[in-house]
Design a protein around this motif. Structure first.
Motif, PDB file in Angstrom:
ATOM      1  N   ASN A   4       0.660  -1.093  -0.185  1.00 38.67           N
ATOM      2  CA  ASN A   4      -0.174   0.234  -0.376  1.00 38.67           C
ATOM      3  C   ASN A   4       1.058   1.022  -0.003  1.00 38.67           C
ATOM      4  O   ASN A   4       1.101   1.947   1.365  1.00 38.67           O
ATOM      5  CB  ASN A   4      -0.600   0.090   1.485  1.00 38.67           C
ATOM      6  N   GLY A   5       0.910   1.805  -1.262  1.00 37.45           N
ATOM      7  CA  GLY A   5       2.437   3.136  -1.064  1.00 37.45           C
ATOM      8  C   GLY A   5       2.327   3.196  -2.711  1.00 37.45           C
ATOM      9  O   GLY A   5       1.620   2.648  -3.826  1.00 37.45           O
ATOM     10  N   VAL A   6       3.763   3.696  -2.279  1.00 39.98           N
ATOM     11  CA  VAL A   6       4.134   4.102  -4.708  1.00 39.98           C
ATOM     12  C   VAL A   6       5.319   2.826  -4.368  1.00 39.98           C
ATOM     13  O   VAL A   6       6.266   3.865  -3.380  1.00 39.98           O
ATOM     14  CB  VAL A   6       3.608   5.385  -4.132  1.00 39.98           C
ATOM     15  N   LEU A   7       6.204   2.570  -5.524  1.00 40.08           N
ATOM     16  CA  LEU A   7       6.572   2.261  -5.807  1.00 40.08           C
ATOM     17  C   LEU A   7       7.922   3.521  -7.262  1.00 40.08           C
ATOM     18  O   LEU A   7       7.146   3.666  -7.890  1.00 40.08           O
ATOM     19  CB  LEU A   7       7.043   0.591  -6.640  1.00 40.08           C
ATOM     20  N   TYR A   8       8.734   3.885  -6.745  1.00 43.18           N
ATOM     21  CA  TYR A   8       8.862   5.244  -7.441  1.00 43.18           C
ATOM     22  C   TYR A   8      10.269   5.379  -7.828  1.00 43.18           C
ATOM     23  O   TYR A   8      11.216   5.123  -6.259  1.00 43.18           O
ATOM     24  CB  TYR A   8       8.881   6.673  -6.100  1.00 43.18           C
ATOM     25  N   ALA A   9      10.702   4.976  -8.342  1.00 44.06           N
ATOM     26  CA  ALA A   9      11.892   5.089  -9.265  1.00 44.06           C
ATOM     27  C   ALA A   9      12.086   5.146 -10.773  1.00 44.06           C
ATOM     28  O   ALA A   9      11.604   4.441 -12.401  1.00 44.06           O
ATOM     29  CB  ALA A   9      12.222   3.329  -9.189  1.00 44.06           C
TER      30      ALA A   9
END
Length: 58
Positions: A4-9
């Motif tokens: 529950n969140g963001v995979l940020y790359a």
């Protein structure tokens, strides 16, 4: 994996293999999704991330 969140790359690549569940967002220069993965855009989760908010490309 269940996230529950963001995979940020934004400058990298993101690969989801298998049976992952993401409730939020996935951001990457490239995103590859293999298998039985579920990605659900969730604005309320994305708004909690302390970075410039990603936009959807129409």
């Amino acid at each position: 994996m269940q996230l529950n969140g963001v995979l940020y790359a934004p400058a990298g690549s993101v690969t989801l293999n298998g049976n992952d569940t993401v409730n939020g967002a996935v951001v990457g220069q490239t995103v590859v999704i293999n298998g039985s993965n579920t990605v659900t855009w969730n604005q309320s989760v994305v708004e909690t991330v302390p970075v410039q908010q990603p936009g959807l490309i129409p």
